[in-house]
Design a protein around this motif. Structure first.
Motif, short mmCIF file in Angstrom:
data_model
loop_
_atom_site.label_atom_id
_atom_site.label_comp_id
_atom_site.label_asym_id
_atom_site.label_seq_id
_atom_site.Cartn_x
_atom_site.Cartn_y
_atom_site.Cartn_z
N ARG A 1 51.52 72.33 51.33
CA ARG A 1 52.67 71.71 52.00
C ARG A 1 52.30 71.07 53.34
NH1 ARG A 1 57.82 75.85 51.11
NH2 ARG A 1 57.86 75.71 48.80
N GLY A 2 51.08 71.30 53.77
CA GLY A 2 50.61 70.66 54.99
C GLY A 2 50.47 71.56 56.18
N GLY A 3 50.91 72.82 56.07
CA GLY A 3 50.77 73.75 57.19
C GLY A 3 49.31 74.06 57.48
N TRP A 4 49.00 74.27 58.77
CA TRP A 4 47.62 74.53 59.16
C TRP A 4 47.30 76.01 59.08
CZ3 TRP A 4 44.17 70.80 59.69
CH2 TRP A 4 44.62 69.50 59.95
N LEU A 5 46.19 76.31 58.41
CA LEU A 5 45.65 77.67 58.39
C LEU A 5 44.62 77.85 59.50
CD1 LEU A 5 45.08 78.13 54.55
CD2 LEU A 5 46.97 79.01 55.92
N ALA A 6 43.84 76.82 59.75
CA ALA A 6 42.83 76.87 60.80
C ALA A 6 42.53 75.45 61.23
CB ALA A 6 41.56 77.55 60.31
N ARG A 7 42.40 75.25 62.52
CA ARG A 7 42.05 73.94 63.07
C ARG A 7 40.56 73.89 63.36
NH1 ARG A 7 46.01 69.68 63.92
NH2 ARG A 7 48.05 70.67 64.21
N MET A 8 39.97 72.73 63.08
CA MET A 8 38.57 72.52 63.43
C MET A 8 38.45 72.15 64.91
SD MET A 8 35.96 69.57 62.09
CE MET A 8 35.43 70.47 60.65
N ASP A 9 37.55 72.82 65.60
CA ASP A 9 37.26 72.50 67.00
C ASP A 9 35.85 71.91 67.05
OD1 ASP A 9 36.94 72.30 69.70
OD2 ASP A 9 37.74 74.29 70.16
N GLY A 10 35.75 70.64 66.70
CA GLY A 10 34.45 69.99 66.65
C GLY A 10 33.78 69.93 68.00
N THR B 1 48.53 85.07 50.26
CA THR B 1 49.31 85.30 51.48
C THR B 1 48.51 86.07 52.51
OG1 THR B 1 51.39 85.26 50.24
CG2 THR B 1 51.43 86.32 52.40
N LEU B 2 47.79 87.10 52.06
CA LEU B 2 46.98 87.90 52.99
C LEU B 2 45.89 87.04 53.62
CD1 LEU B 2 46.63 91.21 50.95
CD2 LEU B 2 48.00 90.85 53.01
N ARG B 3 45.22 86.23 52.81
CA ARG B 3 44.17 85.35 53.35
C ARG B 3 44.75 84.37 54.35
NH1 ARG B 3 42.71 80.87 49.49
NH2 ARG B 3 44.71 80.18 50.38
N ASN B 4 45.86 83.74 54.01
CA ASN B 4 46.46 82.74 54.90
C ASN B 4 46.86 83.36 56.22
OD1 ASN B 4 46.07 81.00 52.79
ND2 ASN B 4 48.24 80.65 52.36
N THR B 5 47.41 84.56 56.16
CA THR B 5 47.81 85.24 57.40
C THR B 5 46.59 85.55 58.26
OG1 THR B 5 49.73 86.22 56.30
CG2 THR B 5 48.98 87.26 58.34
N ALA B 6 45.54 86.05 57.63
CA ALA B 6 44.32 86.37 58.37
C ALA B 6 43.73 85.13 59.02
CB ALA B 6 43.30 87.02 57.44
N MET B 7 43.74 84.01 58.31
CA MET B 7 43.18 82.77 58.87
C MET B 7 43.99 82.29 60.07
SD MET B 7 41.84 80.55 55.63
CE MET B 7 41.16 79.30 56.74
N ARG B 8 45.30 82.39 59.96
CA ARG B 8 46.15 81.93 61.08
C ARG B 8 45.96 82.79 62.31
NH1 ARG B 8 50.27 81.22 56.75
NH2 ARG B 8 50.57 78.97 56.46
N LEU B 9 45.61 84.06 62.12
CA LEU B 9 45.45 84.98 63.24
C LEU B 9 44.04 84.99 63.83
CD1 LEU B 9 47.51 88.03 61.92
CD2 LEU B 9 48.22 86.33 63.62
N THR B 10 43.09 84.35 63.14
CA THR B 10 41.71 84.35 63.61
C THR B 10 41.56 83.40 64.80
OG1 THR B 10 40.86 84.83 61.40
CG2 THR B 10 39.31 83.90 62.99
N PRO B 11 41.09 83.88 65.95
CA PRO B 11 40.91 82.99 67.11
C PRO B 11 39.88 81.90 66.82
CG PRO B 11 40.79 85.32 67.74
CD PRO B 11 40.75 85.28 66.25
N SER B 12 40.04 80.76 67.48
CA SER B 12 39.14 79.65 67.27
C SER B 12 37.69 80.01 67.59
CB SER B 12 39.57 78.46 68.14
OG SER B 12 38.67 77.39 68.03
N ARG B 13 37.49 80.81 68.64
CA ARG B 13 36.13 81.19 69.01
C ARG B 13 35.46 82.01 67.91
NH1 ARG B 13 36.52 83.04 75.41
NH2 ARG B 13 37.09 81.00 76.25
N ALA B 14 36.23 82.87 67.27
CA ALA B 14 35.68 83.68 66.18
C ALA B 14 35.31 82.79 65.00
CB ALA B 14 36.69 84.74 65.75
#
Length: 385
Positions: free
Chosen positions: A79-88, A355-368
């Protein structure tokens, strides 16, 4: 014969190995069965380790100039929601370069241009490879027999050389996924450099190129050998409700440009990458799933490591032992990680683990997330002189 090598296979790994061996003083012949060396394909992402390998081979600058940095994008839901953003930018700060996207054919051309034309024996298949004496290996190409002090098998996942060296190994096995991919015919208006979208049992992704075109790929969890009468129409049907720019990417593609291949891998791993005076390199040694984008990068690492070992070891046998000791643990670890990434990515289909994977990805800090990427991207090439 110690300074003469025959490389079986003129793909990215084989050409890189030829460049590396020539840089350390070896005479090289690349045997390629295709009559035209254009390496038709879609696109490729080059991480820091692959780019550093290309730098060691002397072609890094040209490759960067033909590539586009992947600074923006990430992983999304259908649907287009972000799970993780790339920080190039953060990745570039950590390792000195962003991931770069380039058409595979362009990379192949740049590698070819770094070799003298007489190095390439095109349209000739290596029918057999045989060690005939101490330090001497023969390669049969039709009625011609090439003699060398070293043979490098870079003949891909279906390597015939590997089959002869390890007859009891089961060879490549189907990963459970099939991939369709293409490069758009014209430029596409994209907001990001790179994206992956994970649905249930499916993935869609794109890489933007410097000229405005893009490579896209669709990965489906299907039985091996599944094919469609009209692949592009089938993808438009399957992904018709997925977010933009997926419909635009498919709409900018010609039907005849779509490639379809099952994703195979080497499992179990090989017990060695060298037998006598014959070395295995790239997919012939460690074909892996594409989930980490490391297949070509590992082949490039192989090429530089092999050349460096041959330049400094006291004998070819010692060099190949060092090459095996250095490359087998790392490349096989990357292959395992790629397989696991697929299991946690598009291979998931049940709603609860998704759902569990998506939640974990959204909660993972960018630095990690950057640290996880660096596990595979951090590699320093040996000096080739």
């Amino acid at each position: 014969m110690g300074d003469t090598a025959v490389i079986v296979g003129g793909g990215i790994g084989g050409l890189a190995a030829a460049i590396g061996l020539r840089r350390v003083g070896w005479q090289v012949t690349v045997v390629e069965r295709a009559s035209v060396l254009d390496d038709v394909g879609a696109g490729i992402s080059l991480a820091a380790n692959g780019l550093r390998a290309l730098d060691a081979l002397g072609v890094g600058k040209a490759v960067r100039e033909a590539s586009r940095g992947q600074y923006s994008g990430g992983t999304r839901t259908p649907r287009g929601g972000w799970l993780a953003r790339m920080d190039g930018a953060a990745l570039e700060k950590a390792v000195g370069t962003p991931i770069m996207g380039i058409p595979r054919a362009t990379l192949h051309r740049l590698l070819r241009e770094a070799l003298p034309a007489e190095t390439l024996l095109i349209g000739s298949e290596a029918g057999w490879v045989r060690q005939v004496g101490p330090g001497v290996v023969h390669v049969g190409c039709g009625e011609t027999i090439l003699e060398a002090g070293l043979v490098v098998a870079a003949d891909g996942i279906g390597s015939k050389v590997r089959e002869r060296l390890f007859p009891s190994h089961p060879g490549p096995v189907y990963s459970g996924s099939t991939v369709l991919r293409a490069v758009t015919e014209q430029a596409v208006d994209l907001d990001t450099d790179f994206e992956l979208t994970w649905g249930r049992g499916a993935e869609f992704g794109h890489i933007a190129f410097r000229d405005g075109r893009a490579e896209w790929h669709a990965v489906l969890t299907l039985p091996a050998g599944t094919r469609f009468c009209d692949p592009l129409a089938e993808l438009r049907r399957r992904f018709r409700h997925w977010h933009d720019p997926i419909p635009a990417l498919l709409g900018a593609t010609q039907a005849e440009a779509v490639l379809h291949h099952d994703v195979n891998e080497l499992r179990p791993p090989l017990p060695s990458y060298a037998v006598g005076r014959i070395a295995l390199l790239g997919d012939a040694a460690h074909a892996m799933t594409p989930n980490l984008g490391q297949g070509a990068c590992q082949a490039l690492e192989d090429a530089v490591s092999l050349a460096a070992a041959l330049a400094s070891a006291p004998s070819t046998e010692a060099a190949l032992a060092r090459y095996d000791a250095e490359r087998r643990p790392r490349s096989q670890a990357v292959a395992r990680a790629a397989r696991q990434a697929g299991r946690l990515g598009h291979r998931l289909a049940h709603p609860v683990p998704v759902t569990l994977r998506n939640t974990a990805m959204r909660l993972t800090p960018s630095r990690a997330a950057v640290r996880m990427i660096l596990r595979h991207h951090e590699w320093s090439p040996p000096h080739l002189g």
